[in-house]
Write an enzyme that holds these catalytic residues in place. Structure first.
Site, PDB file in Angstrom:
ATOM      1  N   HIS A   1       2.412 -11.547  14.244  1.00 10.46           N
ATOM      2  CA  HIS A   1       3.451 -12.087  15.123  1.00 10.46           C
ATOM      3  C   HIS A   1       3.165 -13.520  15.549  1.00 10.46           C
ATOM      4  O   HIS A   1       4.023 -14.181  16.152  1.00 10.46           O
ATOM      5  CB  HIS A   1       3.570 -11.200  16.374  1.00 10.46           C
ATOM      6  CG  HIS A   1       4.950 -11.143  16.948  1.00 10.46           C
ATOM      7  ND1 HIS A   1       5.905 -12.092  16.693  1.00 10.46           N
ATOM      8  CD2 HIS A   1       5.541 -10.251  17.785  1.00 10.46           C
ATOM      9  CE1 HIS A   1       7.019 -11.797  17.342  1.00 10.46           C
ATOM     10  NE2 HIS A   1       6.822 -10.683  18.005  1.00 10.46           N
TER      11      HIS A   1
ATOM     12  N   THR B   1       0.846  -1.185   0.000  1.00 12.96           N
ATOM     13  CA  THR B   1       0.000   0.000   0.000  1.00 12.96           C
ATOM     14  C   THR B   1       0.888   1.244   0.000  1.00 12.96           C
ATOM     15  O   THR B   1       1.904   1.284   0.691  1.00 12.96           O
ATOM     16  CB  THR B   1      -0.953   0.013   1.221  1.00 12.96           C
ATOM     17  OG1 THR B   1      -1.756   1.194   1.183  1.00 12.96           O
ATOM     18  CG2 THR B   1      -0.190  -0.032   2.535  1.00 12.96           C
TER      19      THR B   1
END
Length: 416
Positions: A387, A334
């Site tokens: 994560h 993006t």
């Protein structure tokens, strides 16, 4: 009398909103003619007439929510006679209704289906089973890490004790006059279906993923130099401009090959590590952010990437994107820099586990290896990652690898 129904759209799309009727009562249509534009979670699609005739009745208004299989209009197949007097055809349609009533009763889509089902992410099979069992999907607890309700979750609720299956929410609806809460002038605007979906998925991404962002900066001196050297010949040879996005796309593909977990997704207790590179490129439109996908970016040269990005961007602006343009990306890029963003933390595009944020290019003083100071075109990069499967060390090294490839774009161009 024939009916116009909402057709099967895609596995992940079961409902939509009537955006615009392209015909009115009394209009003659041919088989295959578009009659209504439907706004779905991802794209706008046109519903076509399945029979030639005259529109005798429109059953759903613009702004109404509809589901696959819903009847939205009636068509008389009697041809010219119906054109002369539409009002005379309409009563005939009503007289036919009793013979068609049993079909409506047999339909699994009962009127008692809770409206809150539309706010729940569920597979088509789960929605069908919930309708059959008259279960409110908002009361179903799912084990899916992304919150998607599956048929087995619905069955679990159906087999549970009755006191657990009884919906506990019969709360009164919010007042329609929301503006009454304010003492000063306001405008109440209904969110489009796509904006509602964007809002819902962004919140879900933050709630379901252990999202973390790491940052770095890249010196784009060599990229800009290479573009200036090659841009004229590039256009002459390929018919497309050499932009920044092809460099970033190729750098991301190279880094994904070195750190494959950023090209994976979680499926229950399994990891699906993808061996292909379908890179989503976020595009801002008037109706919200969409992420069309550049397929097999590793197999395209720089010109191929630029053509795909230009083509997808044009289709997005013209509202011509299809479902196949938006589904199945493995990683997203993006570029907030086009709007002047200096630094941001992009949100994951679930079920992907990585997204790279680009920002604006600013000339800044940089200390060189020989301790001299030079003004260089610098850009901050941001990598948001899940994560749960990507460790901090791996994420940082991935971003460093992207930086290295961009700061030595000659090798990148040759390898690409």
């Amino acid at each position: 009398m024939k009916e116009i129904k909402i057709p099967e759209l895609a596995e992940s799309i079961t409902e939509g909103t009537i955006a615009q009727w392209l015909v009115k009562v009394g209009d003659k249509v041919e088989k295959g003619d578009p009659v209504v534009e439907l706004e779905t979670d991802k794209v706008n699609v046109e519903v076509n007439a399945e029979v030639s005739g005259v529109i005798t009745e429109i059953l759903k208004e613009e702004g109404d929510d509809v589901e696959v299989g819903d009847i939205i209009a009636n068509v008389s197949a009697e041809g010219g006679a119906a054109v002369e007097s539409v009002k005379e055809v309409a009563p005939a349609a009503k007289e036919e209704t009793p013979t068609e009533a049993p079909k409506a009763v047999e339909s699994p889509k009962t009127p008692e289906e809770p409206a809150s089902n539309r706010d729940v992410i569920a597979s088509p099979a789960a929605r069908k089973r919930a309708r059959e069992l008259n279960i409110d999907l908002s009361t179903v607890t799912t084990r899916d890490p992304l919150g998607r309700v599956r048929p087995e979750d619905v069955e679990a609720v159906a087999n549970a004790p009755k006191q657990q299956t009884t919906p506990a929410k019969q709360e009164p609806a919010a007042p329609k006059a929301a503006a009454a809460e304010f003492n000063k002038p306001v405008e109440v605007v209904k969110m489009s279906r796509r904006r509602q979906t964007i809002a819902k998925r962004l919140v879900e991404a933050q709630q379901t993923a252990a999202m973390l962002t790491t940052f770095n900066e890249v010196d784009l001196t060599n990229v800009m130099k290479l573009r200036n050297e090659r841009k004229e010949k590039f256009v002459e040879k390929h018919g497309v401009k050499l932009g920044f996005m092809s460099f970033f796309t190729k750098a991301v593909v190279g880094a994904l090959k070195d750190f494959p977990l950023l090209n994976a997704e979680i499926n229950g207790t399994d990891l699906i590590v993808k061996k292909y590179y379908d890179i989503g490129i976020a595009v801002s439109t008037d109706e919200g952010l969409v992420v069309p996908v550049v397929r097999d970016a590793d197999r395209l040269d720089f010109a191929g990437v630029e053509r795909e990005i230009a083509n997808l961007g044009k289709k997005a602006r013209n509202k011509e994107l299809g479902l196949n343009d938006l589904q199945g990306g493995t990683f997203t890029i993006t570029n907030g820099g086009t709007f002047g963003s200096m630094l941001s933390t992009p949100i994951l595009n679930a079920p992907q586990v990585g997204i790279l944020g680009m920002h604006n290019i600013i000339k800044r003083p940089v200390v060189m290896p020989d301790d001299s100071i030079e003004v260089r075109p610098m850009m901050y990069l941001a990598l948001s990652y899940d994560h749960r499967i990507v460790d901090g060390k791996e994420a940082v090294q991935f971003l460093v690898r992207v930086k290295q490839l961009l700061e030595d774009p000659y090798d990148l161009l040759l390898e690409g």
